[in-house]
Design a protein around this motif. Structure first.
Motif, mmCIF file in Angstrom:
data_model
loop_
_atom_site.group_PDB
_atom_site.id
_atom_site.type_symbol
_atom_site.label_atom_id
_atom_site.label_comp_id
_atom_site.label_asym_id
_atom_site.label_seq_id
_atom_site.Cartn_x
_atom_site.Cartn_y
_atom_site.Cartn_z
ATOM 1 N N THR A 130 -36.123 7.092 24.234
ATOM 2 C CA THR A 130 -34.880 6.573 23.644
ATOM 3 C C THR A 130 -35.073 5.165 23.059
ATOM 4 O OG1 THR A 130 -34.218 5.785 25.816
ATOM 5 C CG2 THR A 130 -33.311 7.913 25.115
ATOM 6 N N GLU A 131 -36.284 4.651 23.145
ATOM 7 C CA GLU A 131 -36.563 3.312 22.586
ATOM 8 C C GLU A 131 -36.791 3.403 21.076
ATOM 9 O OE1 GLU A 131 -36.923 0.382 24.664
ATOM 10 O OE2 GLU A 131 -35.905 1.827 25.978
ATOM 11 N N THR A 132 -37.566 4.378 20.679
ATOM 12 C CA THR A 132 -37.877 4.522 19.259
ATOM 13 C C THR A 132 -36.636 5.018 18.536
ATOM 14 O OG1 THR A 132 -40.093 5.155 19.955
ATOM 15 C CG2 THR A 132 -39.512 5.586 17.651
ATOM 16 N N ASP A 133 -36.302 4.364 17.423
ATOM 17 C CA ASP A 133 -35.123 4.775 16.667
ATOM 18 C C ASP A 133 -35.538 4.925 15.211
ATOM 19 O OD1 ASP A 133 -32.546 5.381 15.955
ATOM 20 O OD2 ASP A 133 -31.864 3.295 15.946
ATOM 21 N N ARG A 134 -35.657 6.159 14.773
ATOM 22 C CA ARG A 134 -36.216 6.455 13.445
ATOM 23 C C ARG A 134 -35.652 5.602 12.302
ATOM 24 N NH1 ARG A 134 -36.640 12.402 10.478
ATOM 25 N NH2 ARG A 134 -36.420 11.611 8.369
ATOM 26 N N PRO A 135 -34.330 5.392 12.236
ATOM 27 C CA PRO A 135 -33.822 4.613 11.093
ATOM 28 C C PRO A 135 -34.395 3.193 11.001
ATOM 29 C CG PRO A 135 -32.051 5.823 12.123
ATOM 30 C CD PRO A 135 -33.257 5.981 13.024
ATOM 31 N N LYS A 136 -34.967 2.691 12.118
ATOM 32 C CA LYS A 136 -35.511 1.334 12.063
ATOM 33 C C LYS A 136 -36.888 1.261 11.409
ATOM 34 C CE LYS A 136 -35.119 -1.167 15.876
ATOM 35 N NZ LYS A 136 -35.166 -1.456 17.346
ATOM 36 N N ALA A 137 -37.513 2.408 11.242
ATOM 37 C CA ALA A 137 -38.946 2.415 10.942
ATOM 38 C C ALA A 137 -39.329 1.771 9.614
ATOM 39 C CB ALA A 137 -39.463 3.845 11.001
ATOM 40 N N THR A 139 -26.754 -4.055 18.490
ATOM 41 C CA THR A 139 -27.710 -4.941 19.162
ATOM 42 C C THR A 139 -27.709 -4.708 20.677
ATOM 43 O OG1 THR A 139 -25.994 -6.627 19.108
ATOM 44 C CG2 THR A 139 -27.669 -6.745 17.398
ATOM 45 N N HIS A 140 -26.691 -4.014 21.184
ATOM 46 C CA HIS A 140 -26.706 -3.642 22.608
ATOM 47 C C HIS A 140 -27.452 -2.339 22.839
ATOM 48 C CE1 HIS A 140 -23.745 -6.780 23.045
ATOM 49 N NE2 HIS A 140 -23.018 -6.202 22.090
ATOM 50 N N GLY A 141 -27.737 -1.674 21.764
ATOM 51 C CA GLY A 141 -28.446 -0.401 21.861
ATOM 52 C C GLY A 141 -29.851 -0.517 21.294
ATOM 53 N N THR A 142 -30.117 0.259 20.240
ATOM 54 C CA THR A 142 -31.486 0.239 19.695
ATOM 55 C C THR A 142 -31.763 -1.007 18.856
ATOM 56 O OG1 THR A 142 -30.979 1.315 17.579
ATOM 57 C CG2 THR A 142 -31.401 2.775 19.483
ATOM 58 N N GLY A 143 -30.712 -1.749 18.519
ATOM 59 C CA GLY A 143 -30.899 -2.976 17.742
ATOM 60 C C GLY A 143 -31.038 -2.742 16.249
ATOM 61 N N TYR A 144 -30.788 -1.525 15.802
ATOM 62 C CA TYR A 144 -30.918 -1.218 14.377
ATOM 63 C C TYR A 144 -30.035 -2.115 13.514
ATOM 64 C CZ TYR A 144 -29.940 1.255 9.987
ATOM 65 O OH TYR A 144 -29.731 1.569 8.668
ATOM 66 N N THR A 145 -28.817 -2.382 13.978
ATOM 67 C CA THR A 145 -27.880 -3.163 13.137
ATOM 68 C C THR A 145 -28.437 -4.541 12.788
ATOM 69 O OG1 THR A 145 -26.753 -3.878 15.141
ATOM 70 C CG2 THR A 145 -25.729 -2.071 13.912
ATOM 71 N N ALA A 146 -29.331 -5.055 13.634
ATOM 72 C CA ALA A 146 -29.880 -6.396 13.399
ATOM 73 C C ALA A 146 -30.746 -6.443 12.149
ATOM 74 C CB ALA A 146 -30.675 -6.858 14.612
ATOM 75 N N GLN A 147 -31.110 -5.304 11.596
ATOM 76 C CA GLN A 147 -31.920 -5.313 10.369
ATOM 77 C C GLN A 147 -31.096 -5.677 9.134
ATOM 78 O OE1 GLN A 147 -33.829 -1.459 10.203
ATOM 79 N NE2 GLN A 147 -35.432 -2.090 11.622
ATOM 80 N N TYR A 148 -29.792 -5.658 9.268
ATOM 81 C CA TYR A 148 -28.938 -5.994 8.120
ATOM 82 C C TYR A 148 -28.650 -7.488 8.080
ATOM 83 C CZ TYR A 148 -27.903 -0.996 7.566
ATOM 84 O OH TYR A 148 -28.003 0.348 7.358
ATOM 85 N N HIS A 149 -28.230 -7.938 6.913
ATOM 86 C CA HIS A 149 -27.671 -9.278 6.770
ATOM 87 C C HIS A 149 -26.517 -9.422 7.776
ATOM 88 C CE1 HIS A 149 -25.049 -12.320 4.886
ATOM 89 N NE2 HIS A 149 -26.182 -12.818 4.421
ATOM 90 N N ASN A 150 -26.351 -10.630 8.311
ATOM 91 C CA ASN A 150 -25.353 -10.856 9.375
ATOM 92 C C ASN A 150 -23.983 -10.259 9.085
ATOM 93 O OD1 ASN A 150 -27.358 -12.279 10.462
ATOM 94 N ND2 ASN A 150 -26.417 -14.309 10.180
ATOM 95 N N TYR A 151 -23.571 -10.428 7.836
ATOM 96 C CA TYR A 151 -22.232 -9.956 7.473
ATOM 97 C C TYR A 151 -22.120 -8.446 7.678
ATOM 98 C CZ TYR A 151 -18.429 -8.510 4.384
ATOM 99 O OH TYR A 151 -17.307 -7.921 3.863
ATOM 100 N N VAL A 152 -23.115 -7.744 7.217
ATOM 101 C CA VAL A 152 -23.103 -6.286 7.314
ATOM 102 C C VAL A 152 -23.355 -5.860 8.766
ATOM 103 C CG1 VAL A 152 -24.198 -4.174 6.471
ATOM 104 C CG2 VAL A 152 -23.807 -6.064 4.915
#
Ligand code: GCW
Length: 641
Positions: free
Chosen positions: A303-310, A521-534
């Motif tokens: 559950t650590e690897t999250d494909r959309p982050k790749a 950011t509480h989960g896989t952290g994918y959202t952190a790849q976006y600009h802060n606003y998004v």
């Protein structure tokens, strides 16, 4: 070729021209196309005794593909920034005439927003098309290049008429046979294909195999840091450009879905791309380097690897390291052409790198040209998605985004696209790549009028049905950005857990109480790849666009949506609605019977039957799955099997 669909949006016009054309200008290809178009569309051959003069001319313009149309009482002048611009001007004029614009007052300047408006064909040398739903390849047969010359020329005209100026002829999954496009064995034939497309202003691209130095060059490695490998690419480029001097470049799918690539050899993507870029640079060629890289051998328990982050993880740190003739080709979403996903966080995140935005016209996950699905509506949504608080995705076009690319939906079927109405998607792609500010509505309306004639109620009815079609398809598909609930491999029809225990990194992790992956950011952290606003927008359930809720959040089925409905009830309702909507589409289509040529009418009517069966299957399988998992009944008491 017979059959209504063959001429697509270049149908003979039902409207009168209103004048007898006289054509002035150098008798070049644009002149011939103009004369041919006036005759084919309006049955009017230009003559010296004509009463309205159309003058074709070129005049150097900083944007060579730009054109102007200036009309007056005596005549109209088409001016192109170069011969290619003039050709676009001719097509622009012809379509405006078909749409009924008066010549006298025509006053237009058009120039394309991006330089590279590209179609990728996923055609194999054996004549099949990967994810193709419109018949066999237009370019290959039996392991070699093979085509119908008349058809190919008509295809080139269709593409040029909407501004497409580069096409890749072979599948990004390059096999040993199509790898030979770099060799003397296939290049003479490729050169002949290039000759067909060249006058239409369309340059070819070749998809190449990363291991070509080994497969074709007999080397022991394809390691980009190896001098012999660099020499192999240089020699290949030299050979290819001898045959096709105006080739647009190469396309590479590396380190992706079991294909070899630099990472497998301990090198980075920029090392892989740049060695080929350097080989192409002397000839003015580009290397399109795809970013569709992820771990396709994931353990579903992980559950650590999250494909959309790749893709972001792989490419973002390399910003600035790519040569100037590398274009990173980025799928619009971080998953894979699903019916609903957010935009790739890579888009706009690399200020020092040319980017190509990749769409999919072929309807792999969106109904496979059996179901009606207007892709332009989805593209418009994608372009209207913010990258920062001050920048939309469409603002990137013409800046970081220097190419707009799409996987083609065409093949050897008589009407090119299988589903006749899927022609709208090819049409809209070209026009949207030329000018992303055009709305899906305008493009659909133009397409409908050009294809079926300008009967206002016909155009209105067709346009609104098409514009709605994406949302209807989405209703009976996987809910709220979840994606992937499809049958494995062929990707048509529902299978709620089809991909759940597979290696492809595509999990919804449903239990009897919750569903979805927490990508905050509480989960896989994918959202952190976006600009802060998004990031902040997606991070909170309150501000996350509802259609994407289950892409970003793990939620209980009892979660209340903005309208007060629970998540589970939303799933039931939309799936029942979707089937009802398809039935309504059928009624609408039947109401147009009199206005549509019989063969066209029948072929679409047949597709609707398939769509209805598909929508029913989705409704019943998805609703049944959620009912079994949750035990929550439908509050409207409808039949769930
Ligand atoms: O979505 C996947 C498709 C593959 C395709 C791949 C890609 C060409 O299922 O068929 O391969 O994307 O885009 O490379």
């Amino acid at each position: 070729m017979d059959g209504f669909g063959y001429r697509a949006w270049l149908q003979p016009s039902k409207a009168q021209l209103g004048f007898i054309p006289r054509l002035k200008g150098a008798k070049d290809f644009a002149w011939e196309e103009c004369a041919h178009g006036l005759e084919a569309l309006f049955g009017r051959k230009p003559t010296n005794r004509g009463d309205y003069t159309i003058t074709l001319e070129t005049s150097p313009d900083p944007a060579p593909e730009a054109y102007t149309l200036r009309g007056g009482p005596e005549g109209l002048t088409v001016t192109g920034g170069c011969e290619k611009g003039l050709l676009y001007g001719v097509y622009g004029l012809l379509s405006r005439l078909c749409l009924g614009e008066p010549v006298e007052t025509m006053n237009v300047r058009e120039k394309p927003a991006v330089r590279h408006r590209v179609l990728n064909h996923w055609d194999n040398a054996n004549g099949t098309v990967e994810r193709g739903y419109a018949g066999a390849s237009l370019f290959f047969k039996g392991g070699r290049i093979g085509y119908d010359l008349v058809r190919l020329k008509d295809y080139a005209r269709l593409l040029a008429s909407v501004g497409i100026n580069e096409i890749c002829v072979n599948n990004v999954n390059v096999y040993r046979d199509s790898a030979k496009l770099l060799t003397d064995e296939m290049l003479p034939d490729l050169a002949r294909v290039a000759e067909v497309f060249r006058p239409f202003g369309i340059r070819l691209i070749i998809a190449v195999h990363f291991d070509s130095p080994v497969i074709l060059g007999g080397l022991e490695t394809a390691d980009p840091a190896d001098g012999a490998v660099a020499r192999f690419w240089e020699e290949s480029a030299r050979r290819v450009y001898e045959y096709v001097p105006d080739l647009a470049g190469f396309l590479m799918k590396a380190d992706s879905e079991f294909r070899s690539g630099p990472a497998a050899l301990g090198r980075t993507q920029d090392e892989g791309a740049n060695v080929i870029a350097k080989a192409l640079a002397p000839f003015g060629g580009n290397i399109y380097w795809r970013c569709f890289i992820y771990n396709c051998a994931q353990d579903w328990r992980d559950t650590e690897t999250d494909r959309p982050k790749a893709a972001y993880n792989e490419f973002h740190p390399l910003d600035g390291k790519f040569d100037d003739n590398v274009i990173l080709q980025i799928k619009h979403g971080p998953s894979d052409f699903q019916v609903r996903e957010p935009n790739s966080p890579l888009l706009g995140a690399m200020t020092q790198t040319h980017q190509g935005l990749e769409f999919q016209i072929t309807q792999e996950y969106t109904g496979q040209q059996k179901d009606l699905y207007a892709t332009a509506v989805q593209w418009e949504e994608i372009l209207d998605t913010p990258v920062t608080d001050a920048c939309m995705t469409r603002d990137l076009v013409g800046h970081e985004v220097t190419a707009i690319v799409a996987v083609s939906n065409t093949g050897a079927d008589a009407n090119w696209t299988g589903h006749l109405l899927a022609q709208a998607n090819l049409y809209a792609f070209g026009r949207m790549a030329w000018n992303p500010a055009q709305t899906a509505e305008q493009l659909t309306r133009d397409w409908a009028a050009l294809t079926f004639g300008r009967d206002p109620s016909l155009v209105e009815t067709l346009t609104s049905m098409l514009l709605e079609s994406r949302h209807v398809y989405e209703k009976y598909n996987a809910p709220l950005g979840l994606g992937w609930m499809v049958n494995i491999s062929h990707h048509y029809g529902p299978s709620p857990e089809g991909y759940e225990y597979m290696k492809w990194g595509t999990y919804h992790r449903a239990t009897h109480t919750h569903i979805g992956v927490d990508r905050t950011t509480h989960g896989t952290g994918y959202t952190a790849q976006y600009h802060n606003y998004v990031r902040d927008l997606y991070e909170s359930k309150k501000t996350c666009p509802e259609k994407l809720l289950l892409f970003f959040h793990r939620l209980p089925y009892t979660y209340k949506l903005k309208n007060g409905q629970t998540l589970i009830q939303y799933i039931y309702d939309t799936h029942f609605e979707g089937v009802g909507d398809v039935k309504r589409f059928i009624k609408i289509w039947e109401s147009l019977n009199e206005k549509i040529p019989q063969d066209a009418y029948d072929s679409v009517r047949e597709k609707f039957d398939m769509q209805l069966a598909n929508a029913r299957e989705w409704r019943d399988v998805i609703n049944n799955y959620f009912y079994r998992v949750t035990g929550v009944p439908d509050d409207k008491g409808r039949k769930i099997y």
